[in-house]
Motif scaffolding. Structure first.
Motif, PDB file in Angstrom:
ATOM      1  N   GLN A  25     -29.055 -28.325   0.104  1.00  0.00           N
ATOM      2  CA  GLN A  25     -29.747 -29.595  -0.135  1.00  0.00           C
ATOM      3  C   GLN A  25     -30.614 -29.519  -1.387  1.00  0.00           C
ATOM      4  OE1 GLN A  25     -31.587 -31.612   3.274  1.00  0.00           O
ATOM      5  NE2 GLN A  25     -30.702 -29.975   4.507  1.00  0.00           N
ATOM      6  N   LEU A  26     -31.344 -28.410  -1.538  1.00  0.00           N
ATOM      7  CA  LEU A  26     -32.188 -28.250  -2.727  1.00  0.00           C
ATOM      8  C   LEU A  26     -31.339 -28.190  -3.986  1.00  0.00           C
ATOM      9  CD1 LEU A  26     -34.932 -25.756  -1.550  1.00  0.00           C
ATOM     10  CD2 LEU A  26     -35.241 -28.147  -2.204  1.00  0.00           C
ATOM     11  N   ALA A  27     -30.209 -27.517  -3.919  1.00  0.00           N
ATOM     12  CA  ALA A  27     -29.340 -27.418  -5.091  1.00  0.00           C
ATOM     13  C   ALA A  27     -28.760 -28.781  -5.459  1.00  0.00           C
ATOM     14  CB  ALA A  27     -28.215 -26.424  -4.826  1.00  0.00           C
ATOM     15  N   ILE A  28     -28.265 -29.508  -4.474  1.00  0.00           N
ATOM     16  CA  ILE A  28     -27.697 -30.837  -4.743  1.00  0.00           C
ATOM     17  C   ILE A  28     -28.776 -31.765  -5.295  1.00  0.00           C
ATOM     18  CG2 ILE A  28     -26.735 -32.904  -3.651  1.00  0.00           C
ATOM     19  CD1 ILE A  28     -25.252 -31.006  -1.723  1.00  0.00           C
ATOM     20  N   GLY A  29     -29.928 -31.783  -4.646  1.00  0.00           N
ATOM     21  CA  GLY A  29     -31.022 -32.635  -5.108  1.00  0.00           C
ATOM     22  C   GLY A  29     -31.515 -32.234  -6.486  1.00  0.00           C
ATOM     23  N   GLY A  30     -31.629 -30.926  -6.723  1.00  0.00           N
ATOM     24  CA  GLY A  30     -32.124 -30.448  -8.016  1.00  0.00           C
ATOM     25  C   GLY A  30     -31.190 -30.768  -9.161  1.00  0.00           C
ATOM     26  N   VAL A  31     -29.895 -30.534  -8.965  1.00  0.00           N
ATOM     27  CA  VAL A  31     -28.920 -30.799 -10.027  1.00  0.00           C
ATOM     28  C   VAL A  31     -28.823 -32.294 -10.312  1.00  0.00           C
ATOM     29  CG1 VAL A  31     -26.459 -30.698 -10.604  1.00  0.00           C
ATOM     30  CG2 VAL A  31     -27.594 -28.696  -9.658  1.00  0.00           C
ATOM     31  N   SER A  32     -28.738 -33.101  -9.262  1.00  0.00           N
ATOM     32  CA  SER A  32     -28.652 -34.551  -9.497  1.00  0.00           C
ATOM     33  C   SER A  32     -29.955 -35.083 -10.098  1.00  0.00           C
ATOM     34  CB  SER A  32     -28.302 -35.290  -8.211  1.00  0.00           C
ATOM     35  OG  SER A  32     -29.294 -35.079  -7.236  1.00  0.00           O
ATOM     36  N   GLY A  33     -31.082 -34.541  -9.692  1.00  0.00           N
ATOM     37  CA  GLY A  33     -32.359 -34.950 -10.277  1.00  0.00           C
ATOM     38  C   GLY A  33     -32.473 -34.559 -11.740  1.00  0.00           C
ATOM     39  N   TRP A  34     -32.002 -33.343 -12.075  1.00  0.00           N
ATOM     40  CA  TRP A  34     -32.046 -32.905 -13.468  1.00  0.00           C
ATOM     41  C   TRP A  34     -31.180 -33.809 -14.336  1.00  0.00           C
ATOM     42  CZ3 TRP A  34     -28.630 -31.331 -17.177  1.00  0.00           C
ATOM     43  CH2 TRP A  34     -29.198 -30.789 -18.341  1.00  0.00           C
ATOM     44  N   CYS A  35     -29.978 -34.129 -13.855  1.00  0.00           N
ATOM     45  CA  CYS A  35     -29.086 -35.021 -14.622  1.00  0.00           C
ATOM     46  C   CYS A  35     -29.729 -36.391 -14.834  1.00  0.00           C
ATOM     47  CB  CYS A  35     -27.747 -35.172 -13.904  1.00  0.00           C
ATOM     48  SG  CYS A  35     -26.752 -33.686 -13.892  1.00  0.00           S
ATOM     49  N   ALA A  36     -30.321 -36.928 -13.764  1.00  0.00           N
ATOM     50  CA  ALA A  36     -30.961 -38.245 -13.877  1.00  0.00           C
ATOM     51  C   ALA A  36     -32.154 -38.186 -14.832  1.00  0.00           C
ATOM     52  CB  ALA A  36     -31.411 -38.727 -12.499  1.00  0.00           C
ATOM     53  N   GLY A  37     -32.957 -37.144 -14.743  1.00  0.00           N
ATOM     54  CA  GLY A  37     -34.111 -37.008 -15.631  1.00  0.00           C
ATOM     55  C   GLY A  37     -33.708 -36.850 -17.082  1.00  0.00           C
TER      56      GLY A  37
ATOM     57  N   GLY B 113     -35.908 -31.772  -3.785  1.00  0.00           N
ATOM     58  CA  GLY B 113     -35.102 -31.155  -4.834  1.00  0.00           C
ATOM     59  C   GLY B 113     -34.818 -32.117  -5.967  1.00  0.00           C
ATOM     60  N   PHE B 114     -34.546 -33.374  -5.621  1.00  0.00           N
ATOM     61  CA  PHE B 114     -34.289 -34.387  -6.653  1.00  0.00           C
ATOM     62  C   PHE B 114     -35.530 -34.599  -7.516  1.00  0.00           C
ATOM     63  CE2 PHE B 114     -34.203 -38.656  -8.372  1.00  0.00           C
ATOM     64  CZ  PHE B 114     -32.929 -38.732  -8.908  1.00  0.00           C
ATOM     65  N   ALA B 115     -36.695 -34.695  -6.890  1.00  0.00           N
ATOM     66  CA  ALA B 115     -37.936 -34.933  -7.657  1.00  0.00           C
ATOM     67  C   ALA B 115     -38.208 -33.779  -8.623  1.00  0.00           C
ATOM     68  CB  ALA B 115     -39.110 -35.131  -6.697  1.00  0.00           C
ATOM     69  N   GLY B 116     -38.046 -32.553  -8.128  1.00  0.00           N
ATOM     70  CA  GLY B 116     -38.255 -31.398  -9.000  1.00  0.00           C
ATOM     71  C   GLY B 116     -37.252 -31.365 -10.133  1.00  0.00           C
ATOM     72  N   GLY B 117     -35.993 -31.617  -9.832  1.00  0.00           N
ATOM     73  CA  GLY B 117     -34.957 -31.641 -10.867  1.00  0.00           C
ATOM     74  C   GLY B 117     -35.181 -32.754 -11.875  1.00  0.00           C
ATOM     75  N   PHE B 118     -35.646 -33.910 -11.390  1.00  0.00           N
ATOM     76  CA  PHE B 118     -35.915 -35.028 -12.297  1.00  0.00           C
ATOM     77  C   PHE B 118     -36.999 -34.661 -13.308  1.00  0.00           C
ATOM     78  CE2 PHE B 118     -37.922 -39.077 -13.450  1.00  0.00           C
ATOM     79  CZ  PHE B 118     -36.807 -39.803 -13.830  1.00  0.00           C
ATOM     80  N   LEU B 119     -38.064 -34.024 -12.820  1.00  0.00           N
ATOM     81  CA  LEU B 119     -39.141 -33.618 -13.718  1.00  0.00           C
ATOM     82  C   LEU B 119     -38.662 -32.563 -14.724  1.00  0.00           C
ATOM     83  CD1 LEU B 119     -42.139 -33.524 -11.235  1.00  0.00           C
ATOM     84  CD2 LEU B 119     -41.634 -35.252 -12.955  1.00  0.00           C
ATOM     85  N   LEU B 120     -37.833 -31.627 -14.278  1.00  0.00           N
ATOM     86  CA  LEU B 120     -37.274 -30.640 -15.193  1.00  0.00           C
ATOM     87  C   LEU B 120     -36.354 -31.306 -16.213  1.00  0.00           C
ATOM     88  CD1 LEU B 120     -36.460 -27.661 -12.808  1.00  0.00           C
ATOM     89  CD2 LEU B 120     -38.211 -27.747 -14.584  1.00  0.00           C
ATOM     90  N   GLY B 121     -35.587 -32.303 -15.785  1.00  0.00           N
ATOM     91  CA  GLY B 121     -34.709 -33.019 -16.707  1.00  0.00           C
ATOM     92  C   GLY B 121     -35.493 -33.788 -17.755  1.00  0.00           C
ATOM     93  N   LEU B 122     -36.621 -34.349 -17.363  1.00  0.00           N
ATOM     94  CA  LEU B 122     -37.471 -35.038 -18.327  1.00  0.00           C
ATOM     95  C   LEU B 122     -38.060 -34.063 -19.353  1.00  0.00           C
ATOM     96  CD1 LEU B 122     -39.529 -37.655 -16.265  1.00  0.00           C
ATOM     97  CD2 LEU B 122     -37.770 -38.115 -17.962  1.00  0.00           C
TER      98      LEU B 122
END
Length: 155
Positions: free
Chosen positions: A53-65, A144-153
């Motif tokens: 779940q963390l991996a899916i959320g993180g990767v999709s969040g990073w892409c979106a960010g 995971g999505f929130a963290g990935g989004f911030l990293l993507g930004l």
């Protein structure tokens, strides 16, 4: 008589120990998010483990960010460039802007926005409720999505 009380108290203690062992065994079988968020912590939580779940959320969040960052820069450049070209065209005399009319229209729009912001519409409230329900049911994925989004930004 004292022996009967002792026997009953021993039985009660034995019964409580048995029940506490059952509770401990039950708690050991439960996943940690079920202990925190309750048994029904979401459909995604039931299908995948926490790392997935963390991996899916993180990767999709990073892409979106990352996309949000790139599109945001492009949009800001387009809007800023448009205002810059408008000022140049106005200054050189190619166009004539009625700035008083622009100011009047902007003030009118501000008043309309103030009137509409007093109470949100039903559609907005229901969408907010849907988002809150999704976040509560899929807390690990959302985190995971929130963290990935911030990293993507940031990248």
């Amino acid at each position: 008589m004292a022996e009967k009380k002792k026997d009953k108290s021993e039985e009660v203690v034995e019964y409580l120990l048995d029940k506490s062992e059952e509770v401990v065994d039950y708690a050991k079988k439960q996943r940690w998010w079920n202990k925190i968020f309750g048994k029904n912590s979401g459909p995604v939580a039931e299908k995948y483990d926490v790392a997935t779940q963390l991996a899916i959320g993180g990767v999709s969040g990073w892409c979106a960010g990352y996309l949000f960052q790139k599109v945001g820069k492009l949009a800001a450049s387009a809007v800023g460039g448009g205002f810059f070209l408008l000022q140049i065209a106005n200054h050189t005399g190619y166009i004539k802007v009625d700035w008083k009319r622009v100011e009047r229209d902007v003030n009118k729009a501000k008043k309309q926005l103030k009137l509409n912001t007093e109470k949100p519409s039903k559609e907005v409230r229901t969408k907010v409720d849907e988002v809150q329900t999704f976040v509560k049911k899929n807390i690990v994925l959302t985190g995971g999505f929130a963290g990935g989004f911030l990293l993507g930004l940031a990248s």
